[in-house]
Design an enzyme around this catalytic site. Structure first.
Site, mmCIF file in Angstrom:
data_model
loop_
_atom_site.group_PDB
_atom_site.id
_atom_site.type_symbol
_atom_site.label_atom_id
_atom_site.label_comp_id
_atom_site.label_asym_id
_atom_site.label_seq_id
_atom_site.Cartn_x
_atom_site.Cartn_y
_atom_site.Cartn_z
ATOM 1 N N ARG A 102 30.399 41.119 40.364
ATOM 2 C CA ARG A 102 31.737 41.637 40.713
ATOM 3 C C ARG A 102 31.572 43.132 40.915
ATOM 4 O O ARG A 102 31.226 43.855 39.981
ATOM 5 C CB ARG A 102 32.741 41.320 39.601
ATOM 6 C CG ARG A 102 34.051 42.045 39.793
ATOM 7 C CD ARG A 102 35.153 41.546 38.905
ATOM 8 N NE ARG A 102 35.664 40.272 39.391
ATOM 9 C CZ ARG A 102 36.839 39.744 39.034
ATOM 10 N NH1 ARG A 102 37.618 40.380 38.177
ATOM 11 N NH2 ARG A 102 37.232 38.587 39.515
ATOM 12 N N HIS A 129 36.995 37.382 47.816
ATOM 13 C CA HIS A 129 36.936 36.726 46.498
ATOM 14 C C HIS A 129 36.705 35.223 46.743
ATOM 15 O O HIS A 129 37.579 34.388 46.484
ATOM 16 C CB HIS A 129 38.246 36.973 45.740
ATOM 17 C CG HIS A 129 38.187 36.679 44.275
ATOM 18 N ND1 HIS A 129 37.022 36.297 43.630
ATOM 19 C CD2 HIS A 129 39.158 36.693 43.321
ATOM 20 C CE1 HIS A 129 37.293 36.107 42.348
ATOM 21 N NE2 HIS A 129 38.566 36.334 42.139
ATOM 22 N N GLN A 132 37.243 32.269 44.146
ATOM 23 C CA GLN A 132 38.661 31.997 43.867
ATOM 24 C C GLN A 132 39.210 30.977 44.875
ATOM 25 O O GLN A 132 39.937 30.056 44.521
ATOM 26 C CB GLN A 132 39.460 33.309 43.950
ATOM 27 C CG GLN A 132 40.938 33.118 43.729
ATOM 28 C CD GLN A 132 41.281 32.719 42.303
ATOM 29 O OE1 GLN A 132 40.899 33.390 41.375
ATOM 30 N NE2 GLN A 132 42.011 31.613 42.133
ATOM 31 N N ASP A 223 49.393 37.834 45.792
ATOM 32 C CA ASP A 223 48.416 38.481 44.906
ATOM 33 C C ASP A 223 49.008 39.823 44.493
ATOM 34 O O ASP A 223 50.005 40.279 45.078
ATOM 35 C CB ASP A 223 47.078 38.670 45.661
ATOM 36 C CG ASP A 223 45.980 39.268 44.772
ATOM 37 O OD1 ASP A 223 46.070 39.142 43.535
ATOM 38 O OD2 ASP A 223 45.037 39.877 45.330
ATOM 39 N N CYS A 263 46.111 33.847 42.204
ATOM 40 C CA CYS A 263 44.785 33.892 41.576
ATOM 41 C C CYS A 263 44.857 34.411 40.139
ATOM 42 O O CYS A 263 43.957 34.157 39.354
ATOM 43 C CB CYS A 263 43.829 34.728 42.414
ATOM 44 S SG CYS A 263 44.263 36.483 42.505
ATOM 45 N N ARG A 291 38.773 27.264 38.490
ATOM 46 C CA ARG A 291 37.684 28.233 38.642
ATOM 47 C C ARG A 291 36.427 27.681 37.981
ATOM 48 O O ARG A 291 35.325 27.757 38.522
ATOM 49 C CB ARG A 291 38.069 29.581 38.004
ATOM 50 C CG ARG A 291 39.174 30.333 38.717
ATOM 51 C CD ARG A 291 38.713 30.851 40.069
ATOM 52 N NE ARG A 291 37.551 31.700 39.954
ATOM 53 C CZ ARG A 291 37.585 33.001 39.639
ATOM 54 N NH1 ARG A 291 38.740 33.610 39.463
ATOM 55 N NH2 ARG A 291 36.467 33.713 39.556
HETATM 56 N N1 NVA Z 1 43.178 41.553 44.614
HETATM 57 C C1 NVA Z 1 42.922 41.568 43.200
HETATM 58 C C2 NVA Z 1 42.385 40.242 42.741
HETATM 59 C C3 NVA Z 1 42.158 40.157 41.256
HETATM 60 C C4 NVA Z 1 41.561 38.843 40.841
HETATM 61 C C5 NVA Z 1 41.943 42.684 42.877
HETATM 62 O O1 NVA Z 1 40.975 42.879 43.627
HETATM 63 O O2 NVA Z 1 42.137 43.386 41.871
HETATM 64 N N1 CP Z 2 41.441 35.626 39.501
HETATM 65 C C1 CP Z 2 40.475 36.337 38.918
HETATM 66 O O1 CP Z 2 39.408 36.552 39.486
HETATM 67 O O2 CP Z 2 40.756 36.748 37.654
HETATM 68 P P1 CP Z 2 39.901 37.781 36.762
HETATM 69 O O3 CP Z 2 40.043 39.138 37.391
HETATM 70 O O4 CP Z 2 40.527 37.698 35.416
HETATM 71 O O5 CP Z 2 38.472 37.335 36.752
#
Ligand code: NVA
Ligand code: CP
Length: 309
Positions: A102, A129, A132, A223, A263, A291
């Site tokens: 990540r 992502h 997801q 989101d 998500c 997930r």
């Molecule tokens: N768009 C959000 C998704 C979190 C799972 C982010 O990147 O923070």
């Molecule tokens: N949806 C998702 O990726 O959640 P986290 O940021 O908690 O991993």
């Protein structure tokens, strides 16, 4: 050997193979059978951003498959002190069997993958992502929303919107994306989706009117308006996204049997109301659970490809 960096790199058949594998393993686990498909394998999990679901699902998933997960926060490993991705990639390749990352830039993930001898999985970047969306599609299948559905995405043209673009354009369904002006999706991702849609028959539409997008939809999704990394824009974003909250009035425009996906984490009162999130139409916790199952499908599939290579 294959990496899992974006759905862009996969065919519809491959996406379905991974999801079917995930569903098979899910059924086995629900029946109390834990088959060690990845016995003794080590999954390195590098996090440069926060996470609840991604960390818990990957760590639990690899353990249930007979392996173990290594949680590596960039705050603790040398990557956070400037060790290059390419060196980190080669070291981890020598010791582990798979790696999940990540991070911020998609290019950083790609650089890691270029130097990695083991499969690399995208656990979220600023651009995509994809794991997801594997869980989201699995949830759509389970709720009978995979037969040429209409999906409405209301909100920021961010990593989730881009991932929906890839999923829709590969699987061939209708996706309507409503974003405020100035928060549209990345032009290169939109162009890729348009290209894939030519083969799959997907219908992709963009609007600045959330009501237009949601009208008659089978799936409504949104989101956060403030993704990780854009926290300093929070106040401006809250103003700019006015009218984009998915509330009960908006849900009434969708089909009566429409489902709501998110998500998570969700920010109640901003992108979605408490009422919608807690309604019978909301399947966000099925989605979160998936997930775990969908990612097992991805990991087992990647391992099979690695063995074939
Ligand atoms: N768009 C959000 C998704 C979190 C799972 C982010 O990147 O923070
Ligand atoms: N949806 C998702 O990726 O959640 P986290 O940021 O908690 O991993």
């Amino acid at each position: 050997m294959r990496h899992f960096l974006s759905l862009k790199d996969f065919t519809k058949e491959e996406i379905l193979q991974m999801i079917e594998l995930g569903l098979r393993v899910k059924a086995e686990v629900k029946a109390g059978r834990y088959t060690p498909y990845l016995e003794k394998q080590v999954l390195a999990m590098i996090f440069e951003k926060s996470s609840t679901r991604t960390r818990v699902s990957f760590e639990t998933g690899i353990f249930q498959l007979g392996g173990t997960g290594l949680f590596l926060s960039s705050r603790d490993i040398q990557l956070g002190r400037g060790e290059p991705m390419k060196d980190t990639a080669r070291v981890i390749s020598r010791m582990c069997d798979m790696v999940m990352i990540r991070t911020y830039k998609q290019e950083k993930l790609e650089e890691f993958a270029n130097f990695s001898d083991i499969p690399v999985i995208n656990g979220l970047t600023d651009m995509y992502h994809p794991v997801q969306l594997m869980a989201d599609y699995m949830t759509m299948i389970e709720h009978g929303k995979d037969k040429r559905p209409i999906v409405a995405y209301v909100g920021d043209g961010n990593n989730m919107a881009h991932s929906w673009l890839m999923l829709a354009s590969k699987m061939g369904f209708e996706l309507r994306i409503a974003t405020p002006k100035g928060y549209e999706c990345n032009a290169a991702v939109v162009a890729d989706a348009a290209e894939f849609a030519k083969t799959s028959g997907a219908v992709i539409e963009f609007t600045n009117d959330p009501k237009d997008a949601v009208c008659g939809a089978d799936v409504v999704t949104t989101d956060t308006w403030v993704s990780m990394g854009s926290e300093e824009e929070k106040d401006r974003r809250i103003k700019d996204f006015s009218g984009y909250t998915v509330d009960s009035e908006m849900m009434k425009l969708a089909r009566a049997d429409a489902i709501f996906l998110h998500c998570l984490p969700a920010y109640r009162g901003l992108e979605v109301t408490e009422e919608v999130l807690e309604s019978d139409q909301s399947v966000v916790f099925d989605e979160a659970e998936n997930r775990l199952h969908a990612q097992k499908g991805v990991m087992v599939w990647l391992n099979e490809k690695r063995l074939e290579a």
